[in-house]
Design an enzyme around this catalytic site. Structure first.
Site, PDB file in Angstrom:
ATOM      1  CG  ASP A  97      -1.992   1.042   1.157  1.00 19.09           C
ATOM      2  OD1 ASP A  97      -3.010   0.772   0.497  1.00 19.09           O
ATOM      3  OD2 ASP A  97      -1.821   2.110   1.754  1.00 19.09           O
ATOM      4  CG  ASN A 111      -4.938  11.494  -5.394  1.00 17.24           C
ATOM      5  OD1 ASN A 111      -4.169  11.611  -6.337  1.00 17.24           O
ATOM      6  ND2 ASN A 111      -5.602  10.380  -5.148  1.00 17.24           N
ATOM      7  CG  HIS A 131      -7.513  13.178  -8.205  1.00 16.92           C
ATOM      8  ND1 HIS A 131      -7.678  12.045  -7.456  1.00 16.92           N
ATOM      9  CD2 HIS A 131      -8.264  14.138  -7.609  1.00 16.92           C
ATOM     10  CE1 HIS A 131      -8.494  12.292  -6.456  1.00 16.92           C
ATOM     11  NE2 HIS A 131      -8.867  13.560  -6.515  1.00 16.92           N
ATOM     12  CG  ASP A 153      -4.082   9.367 -12.193  1.00 15.27           C
ATOM     13  OD1 ASP A 153      -4.523   8.792 -11.168  1.00 15.27           O
ATOM     14  OD2 ASP A 153      -4.817   9.889 -13.060  1.00 15.27           O
ATOM     15  CD  GLU A 208      -4.675   4.122  -1.570  1.00 21.69           C
ATOM     16  OE1 GLU A 208      -4.968   4.248  -0.383  1.00 21.69           O
ATOM     17  OE2 GLU A 208      -5.490   4.332  -2.487  1.00 21.69           O
TER      18      GLU A 208
END
Length: 172
Positions: free
Chosen positions: A39, A47, A52, A56, A82
């Site tokens: 994770d 974010n 965002h 990404d 994630e």
């Protein structure tokens, strides 16, 4: 569709199918099978802080780095958001801990387009090995529990389903 559109890695559906297959293989051959749930730490704040699009970029960059570390006999993919899952065939818990620690260390060195040069991210990883006679879902749950213990212990570390493996403070 067996691949995640954003990262290019295998998707959850593929991973669930391969888990079933590898579990059967492990039972038949009596070989080790370990799972690593990975994770990205503090991803929501990436974010929220950078947008965002940058989030990404972090997902894509991490995915590319992780893919370079996976043996041809293993499987790695995006499990959700994630979170990622590594399925390490023919690997015992000691080998899985070594692989996970290398991935943890590599992640700390990654840089990402659109983010400050000084920006770094980290991962928390939970490791569990499939046990004879166990349902594969139970092994996934044990790896997930180890992941949550890694996060509770401060993140940026690898933990097995039975004991701490490698806090970030360990030199390597």
């Amino acid at each position: 569709a067996t691949h995640d559109a954003l990262t290019g890695l295998h998707n959850r559906r593929y991973l669930e199918d391969i888990l079933s297959h590898e579990c059967s293989q492990s039972r038949r051959s009596k070989s080790s099978l370990c799972l690593c749930i990975v994770d990205l730490d503090w991803f929501k704040s990436i974010n929220d802080t950078y947008g965002h699009h940058c989030g990404d970029e972090v997902l894509r960059g991490f995915a590319a780095a992780a893919a370079e570390m996976v043996r041809q006999s293993d499987h790695f993919g995006r499990y959700g958001g994630e979170e990622f899952l590594g399925v390490l065939t023919g690997t015992d818990v000691a080998g899985a801990k070594i692989w996970a620690e290398r991935l943890r260390q590599k992640t700390e060195t990654l840089t990402f387009p659109g983010l400050p040069e000084s920006f770094r991210t980290s991962v928390s990883i939970g490791v569990a090995c499939f046990r004879e006679g166990e349902d594969i879902g139970r092994a996934v749950l044990r790896a997930d529990d180890a992941l949550y213990r890694a996060k509770a212990a401060g993140r940026n570390r690898v933990m097995t389903d039975d004991a701490p493996a490698s806090p970030a403070s360990v030199a390597g």
